[in-house]
Design a protein around this motif. Structure first.
Motif, PDB file in Angstrom:
ATOM      1  N   ASP A  36     -10.897  18.390  24.733  1.00 60.77           N
ATOM      2  CA  ASP A  36     -11.131  17.743  26.023  1.00 60.77           C
ATOM      3  C   ASP A  36     -12.517  18.079  26.546  1.00 60.77           C
ATOM      4  OD1 ASP A  36      -8.827  16.376  26.235  1.00 60.77           O
ATOM      5  OD2 ASP A  36      -7.834  17.740  27.624  1.00 60.77           O
ATOM      6  N   THR A  48     -17.766  12.208  29.784  1.00 58.89           N
ATOM      7  CA  THR A  48     -16.594  11.476  30.243  1.00 58.89           C
ATOM      8  C   THR A  48     -15.557  12.470  30.743  1.00 58.89           C
ATOM      9  OG1 THR A  48     -15.594  11.520  28.030  1.00 58.89           O
ATOM     10  CG2 THR A  48     -16.947   9.603  28.594  1.00 58.89           C
ATOM     11  N   THR A  50     -11.271  12.884  31.065  1.00 58.78           N
ATOM     12  CA  THR A  50      -9.956  12.362  30.722  1.00 58.78           C
ATOM     13  C   THR A  50      -9.096  12.304  31.978  1.00 58.78           C
ATOM     14  OG1 THR A  50      -8.971  14.519  30.271  1.00 58.78           O
ATOM     15  CG2 THR A  50     -10.164  13.448  28.455  1.00 58.78           C
ATOM     16  N   ARG A  52      -6.270  13.648  32.366  1.00 58.01           N
ATOM     17  CA  ARG A  52      -5.726  14.983  32.606  1.00 58.01           C
ATOM     18  C   ARG A  52      -6.741  15.860  33.321  1.00 58.01           C
ATOM     19  NH1 ARG A  52      -3.346  18.793  27.863  1.00 58.01           N
ATOM     20  NH2 ARG A  52      -5.518  18.766  27.179  1.00 58.01           N
ATOM     21  N   GLN A  53      -8.009  15.759  32.945  1.00 58.76           N
ATOM     22  CA  GLN A  53      -9.042  16.534  33.616  1.00 58.76           C
ATOM     23  C   GLN A  53      -9.181  16.110  35.073  1.00 58.76           C
ATOM     24  OE1 GLN A  53     -12.251  15.736  30.918  1.00 58.76           O
ATOM     25  NE2 GLN A  53     -12.060  17.714  29.892  1.00 58.76           N
TER      26      GLN A  53
END
Length: 217
Positions: A36, A48, A50, A52-53
């Motif tokens: 990630d 970028t 995600t 989830r991040q």
């Protein structure tokens, strides 16, 4: 006296995003996996984030446009490469436009061009483990506003206006800070940083000499 503003993580109080970058979070959250964070701090590709991040970030609003997410990713990458255990000066400087500027607002010092490259090494020279804990993030178009704390151990050296050097003795530093990032076309046009220097100096054992100031008047 010039002191640049420029920020170990326990899972009980924070969650790692982009590797060592600490984000204020709930105890149950854990560090992001390597795959990630790799897509974010890579200096050869646009950063970028995600889903989830994004979910782990202390955002004041989670309804971000594609452009706002891209701007946020750039800012978070700059924080990541400013961490003491993996300073990356080229990535940090390349994130700015050709006329981009970093303003250390409290002392009134501006860094442009090649001078931008001195920001990260200077802070690491004061606090080898310099770290920034992000507490609140607001994204509004091309502006990213962040409340954070600059943390670290004063184990370096501080040059004073008198020419003397103060050597750190391992004092823990936790300075309240507010950062304002202004982006244009995927680059940082201006970065205004407001550091609570009185708190930082106090933590470092460098207190203001009010008695001397009074005697001069």
């Amino acid at each position: 006296m010039k002191l640049l503003s420029r920020k170990s993580i326990t899972a009980a109080t924070a969650v790692a995003v982009l590797g060592g970058l600490s984000i204020a979070a709930v105890p149950s959250q854990a560090a992001s996996p390597a795959h990630d964070r790799a897509v974010v701090h890579s200096s050869t590709a646009a950063p970028t984030l995600t889903a989830r991040q994004l979910a782990k970030l202390p955002l004041t609003s989670r309804h971000l446009t594609k452009q706002e997410k891209a701007n946020l990713a750039i800012v978070l990458r700059d924080y990541y490469v400013a961490e003491g255990n993996h300073i990356d000066v080229p990535t940090f400087t390349k994130s700015f436009t050709k006329d981009g500027v970093f303003n250390d607002m409290v002392p009134g010092v501006a860094y442009k061009g090649k001078a931008l490259g001195s920001v990260l090494p200077y802070m690491k020279g004061l606090f080898s483990n310099v770290h920034r804990e992000l507490k609140r993030i607001t994204v509004n178009g091309n502006v990213v506003s962040i409340e954070l704390s600059i943390q670290g151990t004063f184990d370096g050296q501080l040059q004073t206006p008198t020419g003397d050097v103060i050597k750190g003795k391992g004092q823990k530093v936790d300075a309240p800070t507010a950062d304002f990032w202004y982006l244009k076309n995927g680059k940082v046009k201006m970065f205004n940083c407001f550091v609570g220097y009185s708190k930082m100096y106090h933590d470092m054992g460098v207190d203001f000499d009010w008695a001397s100031a009074v005697n001069k008047h």
